[in-house]
Design an enzyme around this catalytic site. Structure first.
Site, PDB file in Angstrom:
ATOM      1  N   CYS A 141       0.639  -1.410  -0.034  1.00  0.00           N
ATOM      2  CA  CYS A 141       0.042   0.036   0.070  1.00  0.00           C
ATOM      3  C   CYS A 141       0.879   1.281  -0.019  1.00  0.00           C
ATOM      4  O   CYS A 141       0.779   2.064  -0.853  1.00  0.00           O
ATOM      5  CB  CYS A 141      -0.933  -0.031   1.248  1.00  0.00           C
ATOM      6  SG  CYS A 141      -2.092  -1.546   1.107  1.00  0.00           S
TER       7      CYS A 141
ATOM      8  N   ASP B 141      -3.371   0.585  -6.147  1.00  0.00           N
ATOM      9  CA  ASP B 141      -2.028   0.556  -5.682  1.00  0.00           C
ATOM     10  C   ASP B 141      -1.275  -0.766  -6.057  1.00  0.00           C
ATOM     11  O   ASP B 141      -0.002  -0.676  -6.241  1.00  0.00           O
ATOM     12  CB  ASP B 141      -1.910   0.868  -4.173  1.00  0.00           C
ATOM     13  CG  ASP B 141      -2.684  -0.232  -3.217  1.00  0.00           C
ATOM     14  OD1 ASP B 141      -3.473  -0.707  -3.975  1.00  0.00           O
ATOM     15  OD2 ASP B 141      -2.611   0.151  -2.232  1.00  0.00           O
ATOM     16  N   HIS B 142      -1.834  -1.845  -6.160  1.00  0.00           N
ATOM     17  CA  HIS B 142      -1.392  -3.237  -6.532  1.00  0.00           C
ATOM     18  C   HIS B 142      -2.587  -4.104  -6.758  1.00  0.00           C
ATOM     19  O   HIS B 142      -3.651  -3.540  -6.764  1.00  0.00           O
ATOM     20  CB  HIS B 142      -0.424  -3.557  -5.279  1.00  0.00           C
ATOM     21  CG  HIS B 142      -1.189  -3.430  -3.948  1.00  0.00           C
ATOM     22  ND1 HIS B 142      -2.164  -4.260  -3.434  1.00  0.00           N
ATOM     23  CD2 HIS B 142      -0.952  -2.724  -2.967  1.00  0.00           C
ATOM     24  CE1 HIS B 142      -2.723  -4.035  -2.418  1.00  0.00           C
ATOM     25  NE2 HIS B 142      -1.879  -2.941  -1.984  1.00  0.00           N
TER      26      HIS B 142
END
Length: 529
Positions: A82, A315-316
């Protein structure tokens, strides 16, 4: 808060110099400039935005953006966790430049972001929801697990991944915090933005589809619960859910085994369990998509849709039991591949872009949209030439974007610093000093599921990619710096606890394993120190 390291201070100084040298402050942005809305969620696998991943769950808002805009087929996080990922997105700089090593160490709170510059140049700016790019956040467990990853012990740090059904078939507001922030953003558009005479930049950060806390998992909980309602689960096509293949535990890469063990995934899982975890995750993605839809609808209802550039990303990703893992913290596609869709004035419709791009590209793209001179020291490159089919030289004095992207990881659940170079069909992953841990090489064209490491088979390719990587970052030196940072941070934390140290460290998220042999694990830490 902490003082920034020398690399971070140097990067910040360069950024401020570049922004100041090239930019003449404008008291008001020209009225004909586009508004910008960025919706950034947490943990959405980018492969769900195009075929065949998009067959598993109905995502109408993402599909709307694809019809009326552009989807990037190879967009990556610069760090699959994050805070470091978001630090890269908000700074435009690679993780090793800002020294955003883990969820506790991100940017300084006064760091100059692209939103700061846009506001300085006349944009109305508003943020709602999850930001998570500055230092000092997340649980004590999270930071201690990152600091002690070099210690010679193996402890489960998460609850076993599980699913939970809540509510009824008509309940669509499951993640209340996200819905409240979405409501705030919608109301802001309808009540304030509609009356502006100058352009605006709006950011909405969502927690979904990040897994929910699991209260049984100890201090501040692990987040291993995939939770949804029947309403969203009905959006999932169970027949299209792919059950991932797993290597035998004895055949796993040593870092993968550490990750799987600390994530509590080395036990037995039935196919039904795995299918359900993936189904519930996809349902959470559907709820996320609905929030994006609320923003698009608000812009349409106010007549602002045609004047606004909308960007959707994450974010991912989320492994959702691929490679015997959930969560992120991995360079495998499920974790590192993010969604990136853009629509709005001047953006080509129904366009699919195969070029590799990454989240550091957001910063220069935002400045390009706002017609603010782009600092030359950024790690990222503007996406505008790709989105609008302009020659790169028209928009960037730096020349064409590189044919690679970089991602790196220095946090918890992985017992080594990790570096990933993605270029062409290859994904090259190397660790630590480049020699103590075997590298990985995947041919994503022939092996999209990344099941066969061909590093030994293609030594010339490995050497070539490693040479490119070392030209970008001196990764053995960075790995050494992170190891020293971890040790110093842990020592400071231990000293701050005094006589309470043994009790506190025993009752972090790893408590179920730690309490079985406290002395053994304390001795392992003493040996490391």
């Amino acid at each position: 808060m902490r003082d920034g390291g020398p690399l971070e201070r140097a990067a910040l100084a360069l950024l401020l110099m570049a922004a100041g040298a090239g930019a003449r402050p404008r008291p008001a942005a020209p009225k004909d400039q586009s508004n910008v809305v960025l919706v950034a969620c947490d943990s959405l696998d980018g492969r769900l935005t195009f075929f065949p991943g998009n067959q598993t769950v109905n995502l109408p808002s993402i599909n709307f953006m694809k019809r009326h805009g552009t989807v990037f087929l190879n967009a990556y996080t610069n760090s699959p966790i994050c805070c470091p990922s978001r630090a890269a997105m908000w700074s435009g700089l690679f993780t090793h430049l800002t020294e955003s090593w883990n969820n506790f160490k991100g940017l300084d709170p006064d760091y100059v972001t692209w939103m700061d510059l846009m506001e300085k140049h006349g944009y109305h700016a508003q943020k709602f929801g999850k930001l998570d790019f500055t230092s000092g956040h997340h649980s004590v467990s999270n930071r201690v697990e990152a600091w002690t990853r070099d210690v010679n012990f193996l402890l489960r740090q998460e609850g076993r991944p599980m699913v939970k059904l809540t509510g009824h078939r008509k309940q669509f507001r499951v993640m209340e915090t996200d819905w409240r922030n979405t409501d705030k953003a919608v109301n802001w558009i309808k009540e304030e933005a509609v009356n502006f005479t100058r352009p605006f930049i709006l950011y909405l950060g969502l927690n979904l589809p990040h897994p929910y806390p699991s209260p049984y998992a100890g201090e501040n909980f692990g987040s291993s619960t995939f939770l949804t309602s029947p309403y969203w689960l009905e959006k999932v096509n169970y027949e299209a859910i792919k059950i991932p293949k797993w290597s035998a535990l004895s055949e796993m890469h040593r870092v993968d085994y550490y990750s799987s063990y600390t994530k509590n995934c080395t036990g037995e899982f039935s196919k039904e369990e795995v299918r359900n975890i993936r189904a519930f995750y996809y349902a959470m993605c559907a709820e996320t998509d609905a929030m994006l839809g609320e923003i698009i609808s608000a812009l349409r209802d106010t007549g602002l849709l045609g004047k606004t550039v909308i960007i959707f990303t994450a974010d991912h990703g989320e492994l959702a039991m691929e490679h015997r893992q959930f969560y992120k913290m991995s360079m495998y596609e499920g974790s590192s591949h993010v969604p990136l869709l853009v629509m709005g004035p001047g953006i080509r419709e129904q366009q699919q872009i195969p070029n590799v791009v990454s989240l550091v590209d957001i910063y220069p793209t935002m400045l390009d949209i706002a017609r603010i001179p782009v600092p030359q020291n950024l790690s990222g490159y503007s996406l505008i030439p790709l989105l609008c089919e302009k020659a790169e030289s028209e928009t960037s004095p730096r020349g064409p974007r590189p044919s690679w992207v970089l991602s790196e990881f220095h946090g918890c659940n992985v017992n080594s610093s990790v570096y990933m170079l993605r270029t062409g069909k290859w994904k090259y992953i190397t660790y630590s000093d480049g020699s103590s841990v075997p590298p990985q090489l995947f041919d994503l064209t022939a092996d999209p599921d990344e099941l066969t490491n061909v590093a030994i088979k293609f030594p010339v390719t490995v050497h070539s990619l490693d040479k490119i990587l070392r030209s970008i970052v001196n990764y053995p030196k960075v790995s050494s710096s992170v190891q020293e940072y971890n040790k110093q941070q842990f020592i400071s934390w231990k000293q701050s606890l005094g006589h309470n140290y043994s009790s506190v460290i025993a009752n972090l998220r790893w408590h179920q394993d730690w309490l079985k042999d406290q002395k053994k694990y304390e001795n392992a830490i003493d040996k490391w120190l």
